[in-house]
Design an enzyme around this catalytic site. Structure first.
Site, mmCIF file in Angstrom:
data_model
loop_
_atom_site.group_PDB
_atom_site.id
_atom_site.type_symbol
_atom_site.label_atom_id
_atom_site.label_comp_id
_atom_site.label_asym_id
_atom_site.label_seq_id
_atom_site.Cartn_x
_atom_site.Cartn_y
_atom_site.Cartn_z
ATOM 1 C CD GLU A 1 42.160 45.193 44.584
ATOM 2 O OE1 GLU A 1 41.778 46.196 43.598
ATOM 3 O OE2 GLU A 1 43.236 44.840 44.598
ATOM 4 C CD GLU B 1 42.890 49.473 46.861
ATOM 5 O OE1 GLU B 1 43.519 49.633 47.881
ATOM 6 O OE2 GLU B 1 43.281 49.017 45.960
ATOM 7 C CD GLU B 2 39.771 47.481 40.317
ATOM 8 O OE1 GLU B 2 38.622 47.400 39.793
ATOM 9 O OE2 GLU B 2 40.666 47.048 40.239
#
Length: 288
Positions: free
Chosen positions: A166, A169-170
């Site tokens: 995460e 990805e962010e």
């Protein structure tokens, strides 16, 4: 999907051993029931007859639960199953699972999954700055609040793997899992499910932010004190506690849970992780 078994009886084996019936192909489960996975196209009326006969046969065998898996392309068979007493258990993108309880007692079939699982990343650089984001969607959209990167754990994904993914990805930041700091449980959220949220500490291996434009409005390194002083965090108990736990970790006054790979059981596809405080010096495998 059809098998033709021979019916037998201890009292009159010869009389009925020559009789043959068609039933749905099934595999026994570990709890006295059967699992039926439909794959091939079948006429609706033929399925209705086979299902009725199969239930009768499994009842004679003393079976308990019936798990019926129907792929999307066989969704037309749902009506026949429901009419015979099946009910919905859960649905996935490619199939629907229905269940039926044969004994005339309250069923003991396990309920569908009760929780969603989320992760949040506490990740700090050597300037005492933590990685924070503002989201394009959700309840914090447009509020100006800076929050920890968060996300949902995928099926079959370890907590440590999920939080690393995460963050990458962010924000584009590469990091490694260090510790599980806290767990929050909430209820009656998405579609009435409960939620488990794991706050994890990560160590950054890169520092150049490249935000995900579709979900993240902004991302930056922020002084921890500035993050913790936001009114939203100060006024909401869960957020405030998490900030205090992170502050204690910064000051080396708090020890979280490390992740340790456990031996894979025979029925597992991959090894599992055990999260615990190893301050006592137990000999365990290396962290993930």
């Amino acid at each position: 999907m059809v098998v033709t078994p021979t019916i037998s009886s201890s009292s009159s084996v010869e009389d009925i051993s020559s009789q043959q019936i068609n039933i749905l192909k099934a595999a026994d489960d570990l709890y006295g029931g059967v699992r039926v996975e439909m794959k091939e196209p079948i006429d609706y009326n033929d399925f209705d007859t086979l299902l009725r006969t199969s239930i009768s046969h499994w009842r004679e065998q003393g079976k308990k639960g019936i798990w019926l898996k129907l792929p999307l392309e066989l969704a037309n068979l749902v009506e026949a199953a429901v009419k015979q007493g099946f009910w919905y258990h859960h649905a996935e993108p490619t199939f629907l699972m229905l269940v039926y309880w044969i004994p005339r007692t309250d069923h003991t079939l396990p309920a569908n999954a009760s929780h969603t699982v989320g992760v949040g990343a506490f990740i700090m650089n050597n300037k005492r700055e933590i990685l924070v984001v503002q989201e394009n969607n959700g309840r914090f959209r447009g509020t100006g609040m800076w929050k920890l990167p968060t996300g949902i754990v995928d099926a079959g994904e370890d907590i440590g793997e999920a939080v690393i993914r995460e963050v990458k990805e962010e924000t584009g930041i590469k990091a490694e899992f260090m510790e599980l700091l806290a767990v929050r449980q909430s209820h009656d959220l998405s579609f009435g499910k409960s939620d488990l949220f794991f706050v994890c500490m990560l160590r950054p291996n890169s520092f150049d932010i490249q935000k995900q434009d579709s979900e993240i409005a902004a991302a930056k390194w922020m002084a921890f004190e500035e993050y913790a002083a936001q009114s939203y965090i100060e006024k909401r108990e869960h957020f405030n506690y998490i900030a205090k736990i992170c502050a204690a970790k910064i000051d080396n006054d708090y020890i979280g849970f490390g992740a340790h790979t456990a031996t894979k059981a025979s029925y597992q596809r991959k090894k599992s992780c055990l999260y615990f405080n190893n301050n006592g010096g137990l000999v365990v495998p290396d962290n993930i």
